[in-house]
Design a protein around this motif. Sequence first.
Motif, PDB file in Angstrom:
ATOM      1  N   LYS A 245      84.997 -27.981  56.843  1.00 10.35           N
ATOM      2  CA  LYS A 245      86.054 -27.485  56.362  1.00 10.35           C
ATOM      3  C   LYS A 245      86.704 -26.405  57.209  1.00 10.35           C
ATOM      4  N   VAL A 248      90.302 -26.096  58.215  1.00  5.73           N
ATOM      5  CA  VAL A 248      91.295 -25.789  57.167  1.00  5.73           C
ATOM      6  C   VAL A 248      90.874 -24.173  56.492  1.00  5.73           C
ATOM      7  N   GLN A 251      92.447 -21.791  58.960  1.00  4.56           N
ATOM      8  CA  GLN A 251      94.014 -21.730  58.641  1.00  4.56           C
ATOM      9  C   GLN A 251      94.597 -20.877  57.488  1.00  4.56           C
TER      10      GLN A 251
END
Length: 313
Positions: A245, A248, A251
Amino acid sequence: MPIGKLEKVELRELWKHEERGFSAWLTANLDALSDALGVGLAEPQREVKVGVFEVDLVAEDENANRVIIENQLEATDHDHLGKILTYLTNLEAKTAVWITKAPRPEHIKAVAWLNETTPDDISFFLVRLDAYRIGGSDPAPLFTVIVGPSAEAKAFGQQKKELAERHVLRLKFWEGLLVKANERGLLLHASRSPTKESWISAGSGRSGLTFNYVVWMDDKVAAELYIDTGDRDDNKSIFDALAAKRDVIDQAFGGKLEWERLDEKRACRIRHSIEEGGLTIGEDHWPKIQDAMIDAMRRLANALKPYLPGMGV
């Protein structure tokens, strides 16, 4: 060829009194002590005054520096240790020699510590004095250096001094950071106390995963998630699940994190480094990098929170 038997002679059989007996003999036979120490000694003077006190013997080394010699025909004691320090400092001597019948372990350690912690041009010797004869021969003294100065001891002492100074800086830095974090409402490390280590950690809500602040001496600081459950395979599995991940999480953090699987080690980490200086940048600059660390820790914890059950920020 016949071989004689070495017999130990009690020192008090040779010298009834330290001052009138042994000190007088040593003054006339200073070369015996010089040979044992590996230090040239000359110009001996007995009973040199230091205020109301008297040094057993004062000599000079090859560089004309004063050498104080304190004699004790018994086991070492605190009184003579105090005398040595008093005489050395008041006479501005460079070398202290403590001659004794029996060096106690506590005083061996104390003299070794003095050699480690005093300036490079100050030296301490702890010397055991024995006497022996072979058959009907005249008794002969034997000087054995138990503790003496060395370049290694001085280097080790300097390392310990630098380490102690480093610990003081870290304690002060962490104290300021923890106060700031609490004032800004980031309570992740609220139960932690300042430490002398280069990191300070707090639980994530999952065993073996900790949120760490890290500080280096010169170049940078960091906020990180450190993964070490004690089992290498578990660590790599947890890291890989989070790394899946990665985009993600990066971010959510607001920038690229350093994803360090550390295949050659047991642990793993996810880190954000702040290269604006470390401890030695100066205390005036600490608040700036502490603010940056707190901001990074908040963003890191929030970015990872959905993937670490039980975590509270």
